[in-house]
Design a protein around this motif. Structure first.
Motif, short mmCIF file in Angstrom:
data_model
loop_
_atom_site.label_atom_id
_atom_site.label_comp_id
_atom_site.label_asym_id
_atom_site.label_seq_id
_atom_site.Cartn_x
_atom_site.Cartn_y
_atom_site.Cartn_z
N SER A 51 38.65 46.35 39.44
CA SER A 51 38.25 45.15 38.72
C SER A 51 38.24 45.45 37.23
N ALA A 52 38.82 44.56 36.44
CA ALA A 52 38.89 44.76 34.99
C ALA A 52 38.86 43.42 34.30
N ARG A 53 38.60 43.45 33.00
CA ARG A 53 38.61 42.24 32.19
C ARG A 53 39.60 42.43 31.03
N LEU A 54 40.39 41.39 30.78
CA LEU A 54 41.27 41.34 29.62
C LEU A 54 40.79 40.24 28.69
N GLY A 80 34.28 33.48 33.23
CA GLY A 80 33.34 32.54 32.64
C GLY A 80 33.12 31.27 33.42
N VAL A 81 33.75 31.12 34.59
CA VAL A 81 33.57 29.92 35.40
C VAL A 81 32.18 29.96 36.04
N PRO A 82 31.37 28.90 35.92
CA PRO A 82 30.05 28.90 36.56
C PRO A 82 30.17 29.09 38.08
N THR A 83 29.26 29.85 38.64
CA THR A 83 29.22 30.18 40.06
C THR A 83 30.58 30.66 40.57
N ALA A 84 31.22 31.52 39.79
CA ALA A 84 32.51 32.07 40.22
C ALA A 84 32.33 32.92 41.47
N ALA A 85 33.33 32.89 42.34
CA ALA A 85 33.31 33.76 43.52
C ALA A 85 33.38 35.21 43.05
N SER A 86 32.77 36.11 43.81
CA SER A 86 32.65 37.51 43.36
C SER A 86 33.98 38.26 43.39
N LEU A 87 34.86 37.94 44.32
CA LEU A 87 36.20 38.56 44.40
C LEU A 87 36.12 40.09 44.42
N THR A 88 35.32 40.62 45.33
CA THR A 88 35.10 42.07 45.38
C THR A 88 35.95 42.78 46.42
N LEU A 93 41.94 41.00 38.07
CA LEU A 93 41.89 41.04 36.61
C LEU A 93 41.27 39.74 36.13
N TRP A 94 40.08 39.86 35.51
CA TRP A 94 39.43 38.70 34.92
C TRP A 94 39.95 38.54 33.50
N ILE A 95 40.37 37.33 33.15
CA ILE A 95 40.86 37.08 31.80
C ILE A 95 39.88 36.14 31.09
N GLU A 96 39.36 36.63 29.99
CA GLU A 96 38.38 35.88 29.20
C GLU A 96 39.06 35.32 27.96
N PRO A 97 39.22 33.99 27.88
CA PRO A 97 39.82 33.42 26.67
C PRO A 97 38.81 33.46 25.53
N GLY A 98 38.97 34.42 24.64
CA GLY A 98 37.99 34.63 23.58
C GLY A 98 38.34 33.92 22.29
N PRO A 300 42.86 33.04 42.35
CA PRO A 300 41.91 33.16 43.47
C PRO A 300 42.05 32.02 44.47
N ALA A 301 41.96 32.34 45.76
CA ALA A 301 41.95 31.30 46.78
C ALA A 301 40.67 30.49 46.68
N LEU A 302 39.60 31.11 46.27
CA LEU A 302 38.33 30.43 46.00
C LEU A 302 37.77 31.02 44.72
#
Length: 314
Positions: A51-54, A80-88, A93-98, A300-302
């Protein structure tokens, strides 16, 4: 290896000094390529699945991430999506539009429309005078807001209250799809071959879904009711993305019209958190819609669970 006086082989000096190179895992190989090709920041969370963030410095970083995620079998998720699924359970790769992707501006001095990048904050848009964001969480990026089902829970056929008039979306295969007003006088989305193939099937699904029923709320995950707007409203394909949970594509930029948004004297009300989610038929419909947008399974599927942390009301 050279033998010693006893005839036994000795490790070479070079091998002794350098040691044996450890085999890189597929996840490490992915991160190495991502870091080498990105101008933005990459953070590895060091989880067992990967798991990583870009935080991209530009859209080229996002394009590169999409290509690598597809090649390596990595889920590409909006951060940053509220109540995002954990996807563990699988690498993600989580992408954060900064701030590098947070520009917003009027299209012209006397124009009511605004160009908005995905990292722009909802609070900034509300302060700029867009009434549809008055009762929305100010800390969300506009990309996370667009993905949030509770924030985009307008009544069936009234998705135009969002004020969204256009969206440029990056699909899983790298297609940049224009979604906007659609009708006899405006068929710009059909200029894109990928979207051209999707549109007839989406209208078929809308006709089969009972989307013109009398119920005022829309129960499924994806706003197919955008294809059957209320009387006097125009079909807008961008509204298919409202509350999409980060599951259909990556939004590159949006256009909002401050005159089309929900009136400031009519507070936004959401009922999403009080619903159990779609029934079996609705789930099947959702899966079909998702397969049209993301046949590669890149997103993500969910991406978002069905209940929001904000509680009842706005």
């Amino acid at each position: 290896m050279a033998p010693d006086n006893s005839g036994m082989p000795l490790p070479s000096r070079r091998a002794f000094l350098s040691g044996r190179r450890a085999e890189r895992s597929p996840w490490d190989a992915f991160l190495t390529r991502l870091r080498r090709g990105s101008d933005g920041q990459v953070f590895d969370f060091s989880t067992s699945a990967g798991s990583a963030r870009l935080v991209p410095a530009n859209m080229q970083d996002v394009y590169r991430a999409r290509s690598l995620c597809l090649e390596h079998g990595i889920t590409m998720a909006l951060d940053g999506v509220p109540t995002a699924a954990s996807l563990t359970d699988a690498p993600v790769l989580w992408i954060e539009p900064g701030t590098a992707l947070s520009r917003y501006e009027r299209l012209g001095p006397d124009d009511s429309r605004w160009f908005v990048q995905p990292g722009c904050l909802i609070g900034d848009l509300e302060a700029a005078g867009l009434p549809q964001f008055r009762d929305q969480p100010p800390h969300l990026t506009v990309a996370a807001w667009l993905a949030d089902r509770r924030a985009c829970d307008w009544d069936r056929g009234h998705t135009a209250d969002s004020g969204l008039v256009h969206a440029m979306v990056l699909l899983s295969d790298g297609t940049q799809a224009n979604f906007g007003a659609f009708g006899v006088d405006n068929q710009k989305p059909l200029d894109n071959l990928r979207v051209q193939a999707m549109i007839p099937r989406l209208f078929e699904l809308h006709a089969q879904s009972g989307a013109v029923a009398a119920a005022s709320t829309w129960e499924s995950r994806y706003r197919l009711d955008a294809l059957g707007p209320a009387e006097g409203r125009t079909i807008n394909l961008a509204h298919l993305l409202l509350g999409h949970g980060g599951e259909l594509g990556w939004v590159e930029w949006l256009v909002f019209d401050e005159r089309q948004g929900q009136a400031a004297d009519r507070p936004y009300q959401s009922r999403w958190g009080n619903r159990p989610g779609p029934d079996a038929a609705g789930q099947a419909l959702d899966e079909t819609i998702r397969s049209l947008f993301d046949p590669d399974g890149l997103f993500p599927a969910l991406g978002q669970m069905f209940h929001s942390p904000y509680g009842s009301g706005a």
